[in-house]
Design a protein around this motif. Structure first.
Motif, PDB file in Angstrom:
ATOM      1  N   LYS A  21      59.924 141.119  70.608  1.00  0.00           N
ATOM      2  CA  LYS A  21      61.030 141.825  69.965  1.00  0.00           C
ATOM      3  C   LYS A  21      61.206 141.316  68.537  1.00  0.00           C
ATOM      4  O   LYS A  21      60.986 140.151  68.245  1.00  0.00           O
ATOM      5  CB  LYS A  21      62.328 141.612  70.742  1.00  0.00           C
ATOM      6  CG  LYS A  21      62.351 142.274  72.106  1.00  0.00           C
ATOM      7  CD  LYS A  21      63.710 142.076  72.790  1.00  0.00           C
ATOM      8  CE  LYS A  21      63.773 142.775  74.127  1.00  0.00           C
ATOM      9  NZ  LYS A  21      65.083 142.581  74.791  1.00  0.00           N
ATOM     10  N   ARG A  22      61.608 142.233  67.646  1.00  0.00           N
ATOM     11  CA  ARG A  22      61.881 141.903  66.239  1.00  0.00           C
ATOM     12  C   ARG A  22      60.703 141.177  65.599  1.00  0.00           C
ATOM     13  O   ARG A  22      60.868 140.153  64.923  1.00  0.00           O
ATOM     14  CB  ARG A  22      63.166 141.075  66.125  1.00  0.00           C
ATOM     15  CG  ARG A  22      64.413 141.802  66.559  1.00  0.00           C
ATOM     16  CD  ARG A  22      65.638 140.918  66.605  1.00  0.00           C
ATOM     17  NE  ARG A  22      65.527 139.927  67.690  1.00  0.00           N
ATOM     18  CZ  ARG A  22      65.801 140.180  68.973  1.00  0.00           C
ATOM     19  NH1 ARG A  22      66.191 141.395  69.329  1.00  0.00           N
ATOM     20  NH2 ARG A  22      65.692 139.242  69.884  1.00  0.00           N
ATOM     21  N   LEU A  48      62.975 144.862  60.123  1.00  0.00           N
ATOM     22  CA  LEU A  48      63.201 143.999  61.284  1.00  0.00           C
ATOM     23  C   LEU A  48      64.604 143.408  61.260  1.00  0.00           C
ATOM     24  O   LEU A  48      65.313 143.412  62.274  1.00  0.00           O
ATOM     25  CB  LEU A  48      62.173 142.861  61.293  1.00  0.00           C
ATOM     26  CG  LEU A  48      60.891 143.056  62.091  1.00  0.00           C
ATOM     27  CD1 LEU A  48      60.080 144.227  61.569  1.00  0.00           C
ATOM     28  CD2 LEU A  48      60.042 141.784  62.070  1.00  0.00           C
ATOM     29  N   ARG A  49      64.988 142.899  60.106  1.00  0.00           N
ATOM     30  CA  ARG A  49      66.260 142.200  59.979  1.00  0.00           C
ATOM     31  C   ARG A  49      67.457 143.139  60.156  1.00  0.00           C
ATOM     32  O   ARG A  49      68.453 142.788  60.801  1.00  0.00           O
ATOM     33  CB  ARG A  49      66.312 141.524  58.605  1.00  0.00           C
ATOM     34  CG  ARG A  49      67.499 140.618  58.378  1.00  0.00           C
ATOM     35  CD  ARG A  49      67.327 139.797  57.114  1.00  0.00           C
ATOM     36  NE  ARG A  49      67.136 140.625  55.924  1.00  0.00           N
ATOM     37  CZ  ARG A  49      65.989 140.716  55.247  1.00  0.00           C
ATOM     38  NH1 ARG A  49      64.927 140.045  55.657  1.00  0.00           N
ATOM     39  NH2 ARG A  49      65.893 141.476  54.167  1.00  0.00           N
ATOM     40  N   GLY A  85      66.573 145.481  63.922  1.00  0.00           N
ATOM     41  CA  GLY A  85      66.213 144.802  65.156  1.00  0.00           C
ATOM     42  C   GLY A  85      64.976 145.358  65.827  1.00  0.00           C
ATOM     43  O   GLY A  85      64.592 144.911  66.910  1.00  0.00           O
ATOM     44  N   SER A 106      60.881 146.270  66.358  1.00  0.00           N
ATOM     45  CA  SER A 106      59.560 145.698  66.106  1.00  0.00           C
ATOM     46  C   SER A 106      58.711 146.737  65.388  1.00  0.00           C
ATOM     47  O   SER A 106      59.002 147.940  65.458  1.00  0.00           O
ATOM     48  CB  SER A 106      58.880 145.300  67.424  1.00  0.00           C
ATOM     49  OG  SER A 106      59.593 144.279  68.070  1.00  0.00           O
TER      50      SER A 106
END
Length: 334
Positions: free
Chosen positions: A25-26, A158-159, A162, A164
Motif C-alpha cells: 500500500k502507498r 501517494l502522499r 494514499g 499505490s
C-alpha cells in the motif's frame, strides 16, 4: 517541519500489502519486460483483482478502487480487455467499478498532477495502473530533469491520495535486466516486477526482482487463455521463470553497472549508426556523450574523482567484454 524522535522512528507502522507479496500500500511498483511479454494483460489482472477484492491467484488482496491510465491502445483496453476479464471471472455488473483515463498524462507537470489528485479525491482509489510508462510525461524518459519532476509528482500522488502506483514499462534497448528509463526513475520504485513472456507458447512469468521494504522473493507462472475477446492470465505451476529472472548475477560492481546504465541512456539519447566494416550493426555513441551521462549519475562530488571513476569503469567494462570502443565511440556488446 516535523522530526521523528528515536521512539517515533522505532514505532513507525509496518508496511501493509495491497496485493500480498507483490505490491505494498502507498508504494510505487514497475512491471517491466520485453514487447509481447503480456505485461499489459498481467497489469489488468492485478488491477482488477484489487478492484473486485478477490485473491490474486491465491494471494490476499486489499479491496479498493482502481484507475487505469492507458497512454496507448485505450480503446482496446476499455472496450475489450477490462470487460473480458470481468466476464471471464463472472463479476456482476454492479461490482465492475474500475475507471479508465484513455489518453497520455504528464506526471512531470505539477498542474497536471494537481488535476489528477483533485479528480482522484472524488472517489477512493487504492491503485493507479499506468500503461505505458513512456506516455506518462511531457519530457523524455532518459532526461534527469524529467525523471526528478516525474518522481516528485508520483510521490505527491501517494502522499495526497494514499494510492499505490503500478507502472508498466519496456526493458532497455541493450539491457533486458532493467526498464528503459533514466536511472533516477529506476532507482525510485519501491518494487520491481519482471515479466518474461513466450508469445508462441502463450505463457508468461512474473518475478519479484526487488522490494525495498520486504523479502524480495516470489515468482508466478501463467498461461494466457483466450476468453471473451481478450487474453486472461491463469496460473500454471508448470510455467517456470528463467533462472536469470529469479537471480541475475552480472559480476559487475555498482560503479560499473551505473556506467553501463549511463551508456544505455547515452545510446538512447544520442546513438547513431556508423557505416563501415569496423562498425557494429547497432547504434554507437561518442565517449564524450557517454561520459556526460555517467557524470549525471555519479555519487562523487570531485571532478577528478568522477573522471577517474569513469575511465576505470570504461576499461573494466571493455576488458570484461560488456562494451566495445572504436574511434572514440562506444556500444554495448550483444
Amino acid at each position: 517541519m516535523q522530526f521523528l524522535s528515536y521512539y517515533d522512528m522505532c514505532n513507525l507502522p509496518e508496511p501493509e500489502w495491497l496485493v500480498e507479496g507483490l505490491i505494498q500500500k502507498r508504494s510505487t511498483a514497475v512491471l517491466f519486460g520485453k514487447s509481447n511479454a503480456f505485461k499489459s494483460f498481467l497489469a489488468i489482472d492485478i488491477g482488477l483483482s484489487v478492484d473486485t477484492g478477490q485473491d490474486w491467484h491465491g494471494n490476499e488482496v486489499s479491496h479498493g478502487g482502481v484507475l487505469f491510465v492507458a497512454t496507448e491502445g485505450a480503446n482496446g483496453v476499455g472496450r475489450l480487455r477490462i470487460p473480458g476479464w470481468y466476464d471471464h471471472h463472472r463479476i456482476e455488473e454492479e461490482n465492475r467499478r474500475a475507471f479508465l483515463y484513455p489518453k497520455e498524462i504528464r506526471l512531470d507537470v505539477p498542474d497536471d498532477v494537481t488535476a489528477l489528485i483533485t479528480r482522484m479525491k472524488e472517489d477512493f482509489f487504492a491503485l493507479v495502473v499506468i500503461d505505458i510508462f513512456g506516455g506518462s510525461m511531457a519530457g523524455s524518459e532518459i532526461e534527469d530533469k524529467t525523471a526528478r519532476a516525474w518522481v516528485h509528482g508520483i510521490q505527491r500522488i501517494l502522499r495526497e491520495t494514499g494510492a499505490s502506483i503500478l507502472t508498466v514499462a519496456h526493458t532497455g534497448w541493450q539491457d533486458d535486466t532493467r526498464a528503459r528509463m533514466h536511472t533516477h526513475f529506476w532507482g525510485s520504485f519501491d518494487t520491481r516486477l519482471k515479466v518474461e513472456g513466450d508469445k508462441e507458447g502463450m505463457t508468461a512469468t512474473l518475478t519479484v526482482e526487488r522490494h525495498k521494504d520486504a523479502d524480495s522473493t516470489g515468482s508466478w507462472g501463467f498461461r494466457m487463455v483466450q476468453s471473451h475477446g481478450t487474453l486472461v492470465a491463469e496460473m500454471d505451476a508448470d510455467v517456470k521463470a528463467k533462472a536469470s529472472a529469479i537471480k541475475k548475477k552480472t559480476g559487475l560492481s555498482a560503479g560499473n553497472r551505473a556506467a553501463l546504465n549511463a551508456l544505455d541512456d547515452a545510446l538512447a539519447a544520442h546513438g547513431i549508426r556508423k557505416v563501415g566494416q569496423d562498425w557494429p550493426p547497432c547504434n554507437v555513441v561518442s565517449i564524450d556523450e557517454w561520459r556526460k551521462h555517467a557524470y549525471l549519475h555519479s555519487v562523487e562530488d570531485d571532478a577528478d574523482t568522477k573522471r577517474q571513476a569513469f575511465y576505470r569503469a570504461r576499461k573494466e567494462l571493455r576488458d570484461g567484454g560488456h562494451i566495445q570502443v572504436y574511434d572514440n565511440h562506444a556500444w554495448r556488446c550483444a
